[in-house]
Design a protein around this motif. Structure first.
Motif, PDB file in Angstrom:
ATOM      1  N   ARG A  80       0.825  -1.206   0.000  1.00 22.99           N
ATOM      2  CA  ARG A  80       0.000   0.000   0.000  1.00 22.99           C
ATOM      3  C   ARG A  80       0.862   1.260   0.000  1.00 22.99           C
ATOM      4  NH1 ARG A  80      -4.911   0.347   4.197  1.00 22.99           N
ATOM      5  NH2 ARG A  80      -5.586  -1.315   2.780  1.00 22.99           N
ATOM      6  N   ILE A  81       1.942   1.220   0.776  1.00 28.33           N
ATOM      7  CA  ILE A  81       2.830   2.386   0.840  1.00 28.33           C
ATOM      8  C   ILE A  81       3.527   2.612  -0.490  1.00 28.33           C
ATOM      9  CG2 ILE A  81       4.920   3.306   1.937  1.00 28.33           C
ATOM     10  CD1 ILE A  81       3.988   1.806   4.515  1.00 28.33           C
ATOM     11  N   GLU A  82       3.947   1.540  -1.149  1.00 20.74           N
ATOM     12  CA  GLU A  82       4.579   1.694  -2.466  1.00 20.74           C
ATOM     13  C   GLU A  82       3.605   2.344  -3.449  1.00 20.74           C
ATOM     14  OE1 GLU A  82       7.263  -0.882  -5.603  1.00 20.74           O
ATOM     15  OE2 GLU A  82       5.561  -1.879  -4.645  1.00 20.74           O
ATOM     16  N   ARG A  83       2.361   1.894  -3.448  1.00 21.93           N
ATOM     17  CA  ARG A  83       1.355   2.475  -4.340  1.00 21.93           C
ATOM     18  C   ARG A  83       1.121   3.946  -4.013  1.00 21.93           C
ATOM     19  NH1 ARG A  83       0.663   1.259  -8.960  1.00 21.93           N
ATOM     20  NH2 ARG A  83       0.878   3.497  -9.244  1.00 21.93           N
ATOM     21  N   LEU A  84       1.117   4.254  -2.726  1.00 19.39           N
ATOM     22  CA  LEU A  84       0.937   5.631  -2.281  1.00 19.39           C
ATOM     23  C   LEU A  84       2.061   6.525  -2.789  1.00 19.39           C
ATOM     24  CD1 LEU A  84      -0.891   7.391  -0.350  1.00 19.39           C
ATOM     25  CD2 LEU A  84       0.800   6.884   1.429  1.00 19.39           C
ATOM     26  N   MET A  85       3.295   6.028  -2.719  1.00 21.63           N
ATOM     27  CA  MET A  85       4.440   6.812  -3.182  1.00 21.63           C
ATOM     28  C   MET A  85       4.374   7.048  -4.691  1.00 21.63           C
ATOM     29  SD  MET A  85       7.738   5.540  -0.951  1.00 21.63           S
ATOM     30  CE  MET A  85       7.646   3.805  -1.394  1.00 21.63           C
ATOM     31  N   LEU A  86       3.991   6.015  -5.431  1.00 21.76           N
ATOM     32  CA  LEU A  86       3.905   6.156  -6.885  1.00 21.76           C
ATOM     33  C   LEU A  86       2.786   7.117  -7.273  1.00 21.76           C
ATOM     34  CD1 LEU A  86       4.443   2.423  -7.901  1.00 21.76           C
ATOM     35  CD2 LEU A  86       6.030   4.310  -8.297  1.00 21.76           C
ATOM     36  N   ASP A  87       1.649   7.004  -6.610  1.00 22.51           N
ATOM     37  CA  ASP A  87       0.525   7.899  -6.919  1.00 22.51           C
ATOM     38  C   ASP A  87       0.857   9.347  -6.589  1.00 22.51           C
ATOM     39  OD1 ASP A  87      -0.941   5.748  -7.796  1.00 22.51           O
ATOM     40  OD2 ASP A  87      -2.126   5.549  -5.964  1.00 22.51           O
ATOM     41  N   ALA A  88       1.697   9.546  -5.556  1.00 20.58           N
ATOM     42  CA  ALA A  88       2.081  10.899  -5.158  1.00 20.58           C
ATOM     43  C   ALA A  88       3.212  11.454  -6.017  1.00 20.58           C
ATOM     44  CB  ALA A  88       2.494  10.911  -3.689  1.00 20.58           C
ATOM     45  N   GLY A  89       3.750  10.636  -6.923  1.00 25.72           N
ATOM     46  CA  GLY A  89       4.806  11.093  -7.811  1.00 25.72           C
ATOM     47  C   GLY A  89       6.143  11.307  -7.143  1.00 25.72           C
TER      48      GLY A  89
END
Length: 352
Positions: A80-89
């Motif tokens: 979830r954190i990895e996805r969050l980082m990618l979505d936040a650019g």
């Protein structure tokens, strides 16, 4: 989960010159996560590769921006954190710092070093090369002599070539370095994209005659279309660094190089480094690990994965005068993580 971001500056014992410029000091980013009384540490270092360049300030700002979003999460929620980082650019350096901190936290929580959690064999760790930057021949000789006084168990060298003075200067420097340490037979060359295709072809034959192990990034990023010609004719293996950031870059390179250089800052952390390792192996490629102006924290993090690499270039922290951390030890030419939980990194000085 609480996230803290701090900056620290390190100074090199010897400024490092490559084809793109010289570096004498670097300000890096130290990331700390805290959850349930356990801390995890990570780090990011700036680097310059054209449009992919990442500054200390940009990395730190992006981490501070995402900090409020992490408060409701635990370090176990890595996907979830990895996805969050990618979505936040977040830039790859920022993702790497947080990803490493998550791994450190999990290792400390489990009371196990990362290499042991992953079931890896420290006896399979390859020697770490010591880097000699672009210099006049006599200066390069002095640098190597100083290195041998500091760490006499050196077993591998990486020589930076591709400077503006041309391939004749490259040849003179390499020959000078070899006279200082004829006992070191594992020597690689890194041109950092400083050669044309014609120069790379000429140098590949000459370097093979000198017993060089492989050539790293002979052509500039963006010239990947010229790699097949070099791949077909070169008597030496060709590795790429600046041409390969993540696992997505590997399949298109599989028919034109022999190996890739994985760096935590390019990849975005240990999680993506794992993907790159498996992707490269599936494509039949060799693997090396590299570094930028990384402190012992970053190089220790990568050392935990190093049993999976063929070649290692994790020497940047050995050239620092004032590293704030203590990590993996340099034993018999190898960087060996210890048996402390997580990364096994300690802080040795306060940042003023």
């Amino acid at each position: 989960m609480q996230l803290r971001v701090q900056l620290f500056t390190v100074h090199k014992r010897f400024p490092l010159t490559i084809s793109r410029g010289t570096t004498a000091r670097t300000t890096n980013v130290w990331v700390t996560i805290e959850h349930e009384g356990v801390e995890g540490w990570g780090e990011a270092s700036p680097f310059s590769i054209g449009e992919h360049s990442q500054t200390t300030e940009a990395i730190a700002r992006s981490l501070q921006k995402i900090a409020p979003l992490l408060k409701a999460l635990s370090p176990f929620e890595c996907q979830r954190i990895e996805r969050l980082m990618l979505d936040a650019g977040l830039p790859s350096g920022a993702r790497a710092a947080l990803d490493i901190a998550l791994h450190d936290w999990i290792g400390k929580w489990a009371k196990q070093p990362l290499w042991q959690l992953w079931g890896l064999d420290r006896d399979r760790i390859a020697p770490t090369s010591i880097t000699i930057g672009i210099n006049p021949p006599e200066v390069a000789q002095q640098r190597l002599k100083a290195w041998l006084e500091q760490v006499p168990t050196i077993r591998a060298l990486k020589i930076k070539l591709g400077g503006p003075a041309g391939i004749e200067a490259d040849q003179a420097m390499l020959l000078a370095v070899q006279t200082v340490a004829p006992h070191i037979d594992q020597i690689s060359v890194d041109a950092n994209g400083g050669w044309s295709l014609e120069e790379a072809l000429k140098m590949s034959y000459w370097l093979a005659e000198q017993g060089i192990t492989y050539i790293e990034q002979p052509l500039a990023k963006g010239q990947e279309g010229d790699l097949p010609a070099l791949y077909r004719e070169s008597p030496l293996p060709i590795f790429v660094d600046e041409s390969c950031f993540t696992s997505y870059d590997i399949p298109p390179l599989a028919d034109r190089v022999h190996g890739i250089n994985i760096k935590l800052m390019k990849a975005g952390g240990l999680t993506e480094a794992w993907r790159m390792i498996h992707t490269a192996r599936a494509c039949g490629l060799k693997i090396m690990f590299g570094c930028y102006s990384d402190s012992p924290l970053l190089n220790t993090a990568f050392a935990h994965l190093s049993p999976l690499a063929d070649y290692l270039d994790l020497d940047s922290h050995l050239n620092l005068l004032d590293a704030p951390f203590l990590g993996a030890s340099f034993q018999n030419g190898r960087l060996r993580p210890d048996e402390q939980p997580g990364l096994g990194v300690l802080r040795v000085r306060d940042e003023g």
